[in-house]
Design a protein around this motif. Structure first.
Motif, PDB file in Angstrom:
ATOM      1  N   VAL A  39       0.835  -1.200   0.000  1.00  7.07           N
ATOM      2  CA  VAL A  39       0.000   0.000   0.000  1.00  7.07           C
ATOM      3  C   VAL A  39       0.870   1.249   0.000  1.00  7.07           C
ATOM      4  O   VAL A  39       0.630   2.199  -0.755  1.00  7.07           O
ATOM      5  N   ALA A  40       1.910   1.261   0.839  1.00 12.20           N
ATOM      6  CA  ALA A  40       2.797   2.427   0.900  1.00 12.20           C
ATOM      7  C   ALA A  40       3.503   2.642  -0.434  1.00 12.20           C
ATOM      8  O   ALA A  40       3.593   3.774  -0.939  1.00 12.20           O
ATOM      9  N   THR A  41       3.998   1.556  -1.026  1.00 14.50           N
ATOM     10  CA  THR A  41       4.716   1.659  -2.297  1.00 14.50           C
ATOM     11  C   THR A  41       3.809   2.165  -3.412  1.00 14.50           C
ATOM     12  O   THR A  41       4.176   3.063  -4.189  1.00 14.50           O
ATOM     13  N   LEU A  42       2.606   1.593  -3.503  1.00 22.10           N
ATOM     14  CA  LEU A  42       1.683   1.994  -4.555  1.00 22.10           C
ATOM     15  C   LEU A  42       1.195   3.431  -4.355  1.00 22.10           C
ATOM     16  O   LEU A  42       0.989   4.164  -5.325  1.00 22.10           O
ATOM     17  N   GLY A  43       1.010   3.815  -3.091  1.00 24.60           N
ATOM     18  CA  GLY A  43       0.601   5.187  -2.815  1.00 24.60           C
ATOM     19  C   GLY A  43       1.629   6.188  -3.300  1.00 24.60           C
ATOM     20  O   GLY A  43       1.299   7.197  -3.944  1.00 24.60           O
ATOM     21  N   VAL A  44       2.902   5.927  -3.018  1.00 22.38           N
ATOM     22  CA  VAL A  44       3.979   6.795  -3.488  1.00 22.38           C
ATOM     23  C   VAL A  44       4.061   6.767  -5.011  1.00 22.38           C
ATOM     24  O   VAL A  44       4.235   7.804  -5.670  1.00 22.38           O
ATOM     25  N   PHE A  45       3.912   5.573  -5.589  1.00 24.69           N
ATOM     26  CA  PHE A  45       4.012   5.423  -7.040  1.00 24.69           C
ATOM     27  C   PHE A  45       2.953   6.246  -7.765  1.00 24.69           C
ATOM     28  O   PHE A  45       3.247   6.952  -8.730  1.00 24.69           O
ATOM     29  N   PHE A  46       1.717   6.198  -7.290  1.00 27.05           N
ATOM     30  CA  PHE A  46       0.636   6.903  -7.969  1.00 27.05           C
ATOM     31  C   PHE A  46       0.700   8.412  -7.762  1.00 27.05           C
ATOM     32  O   PHE A  46       0.350   9.176  -8.658  1.00 27.05           O
ATOM     33  N   ASN A  47       1.139   8.834  -6.587  1.00 29.77           N
ATOM     34  CA  ASN A  47       1.030  10.254  -6.251  1.00 29.77           C
ATOM     35  C   ASN A  47       2.313  11.052  -6.458  1.00 29.77           C
ATOM     36  O   ASN A  47       2.266  12.275  -6.585  1.00 29.77           O
TER      37      ASN A  47
END
Length: 318
Positions: A176-184
């Motif tokens: 979740v943390a990785t994908l959150g950073v990736f998208f934003n």
């Protein structure tokens, strides 16, 4: 009135008198919720980046897990099989873009949904042809995943924690943390959101739909692989996992189809709610509440907050 008391009040009286049992139920619900959230993440990834509800995400979980177990059964070391499975999910992402979505740019959403339904049945047939229909045992120990359990004291009650469940929770948090950073925070993440908003507008500013869709389907494949490993570690790897994957639908309704944190929160609500309902209310209604309670909760949310807890309210002005 007595029946209403037994359904709504009595379970909480039981909870107060059995802290260890209640906390164990909460933990089991938390773990189930984390696993539901992992499945929902795959749906959110593709919907957030392309506006497509990927009906095939459930079978992708099964297919990835079966590929991993099948490659290891051929004599390959576990980590070699894992790397090759990641490569297989990459090939699948390229094939989906080249064969299906490249020809469906700017088509109505229902056409894209039907395409993913067709992909689902293709992967079911391919999986049964290559791996057979019998359940397989996940290679948990060979992958170095923790086994066993630990009992801890919480508020005067013992709670048994399975080590694989703790690993699942940690992996979910990292994803979740990785994908959150990736998208934003990344340029590719912003391009993914632009593609979801308008295919034609994204093309007009030089964004490559082909590359974006390959990236997002590959990312969803990685999430599916992680989910398949964790689910397979708790039970056999079989096509029955696809049915479990449909629990992601009420999770998405609760959290919002485009929200990564919403997938986690929605999963926890469904997971914990199911366990509490099955243990404390199930006997009063004949059992089986765990199979339908999630959909009742989702229906209630649809009536009062159709965009979900973290979804954006769509306002159209005329």
């Amino acid at each position: 009135m007595d029946l209403l008391y037994r359904i709504l009040v009595d379970p909480f009286v039981q909870m107060a008198g059995m802290p260890d049992f209640f906390l164990q139920v909460i933990w089991e619900g938390f773990v189930a919720g984390v696993l539901y959230s992992l499945i929902a993440l795959g749906f959110v990834l593709i919907f957030k980046a392309s506006g497509v509800f990927n009906f095939a995400q459930g079978i992708m979980v099964v297919f990835a897990a079966l590929t991993l177990v099948g490659l290891h059964a051929l004599g390959l070391p576990a980590y070699v099989a894992l790397i090759l499975t990641i490569a297989v999910m990459g090939v699948l992402a390229v094939a989906v873009e080249r064969v299906i979505f490249r020809h469906l740019v700017n088509q109505p959403d229902i056409i894209l949904l039907m395409a993913t339904i067709g992909l689902t049945y293709f992967l079911i047939g391919l999986g049964e042809f290559v791996f057979g229909g019998n359940p397989k045992v996940m290679i948990t120990a060979q992958l170095g995943l923790p086994t066993g359990s630990t009992a801890i004291d919480v508020l005067g009650g013992l709670v048994i924690l399975q080590h694989i469940d703790i690993a699942a929770a940690v992996i979910a948090i990292i994803m979740v943390a990785t994908l959150g950073v990736f998208f934003n925070k990344t340029r590719i993440g912003r391009a993914l959101r632009a593609v979801a908003d308008d295919h034609q507008a994204a093309l007009s500013v030089g964004i490559s739909l082909e590359q974006i869709w390959v990236i997002v389907w590959f990312a969803a494949g990685i999430v599916a692989l992680a989910t398949g490993i964790m689910w397979g570690a708790r039970s056999d790897v079989s096509f029955a996992l696809e049915i479990v994957a449909f629990k992601a639908l009420p999770v998405l309704i609760l959290g919002g189809f485009t929200s990564i944190p919403g997938a986690i929160v929605g999963g926890l609500i469904i997971g914990i709610g199911e366990k509490i309902g099955e243990i404390y209310w199930g006997p009063l209604v004949g059992g089986g509440i765990e199979s339908w309670l999630a959909y009742v909760i989702a229906l209630i949310f649809l009536l009062f907050r159709p965009q979900g807890l973290f979804g954006e309210r769509i306002i159209e002005r005329v």
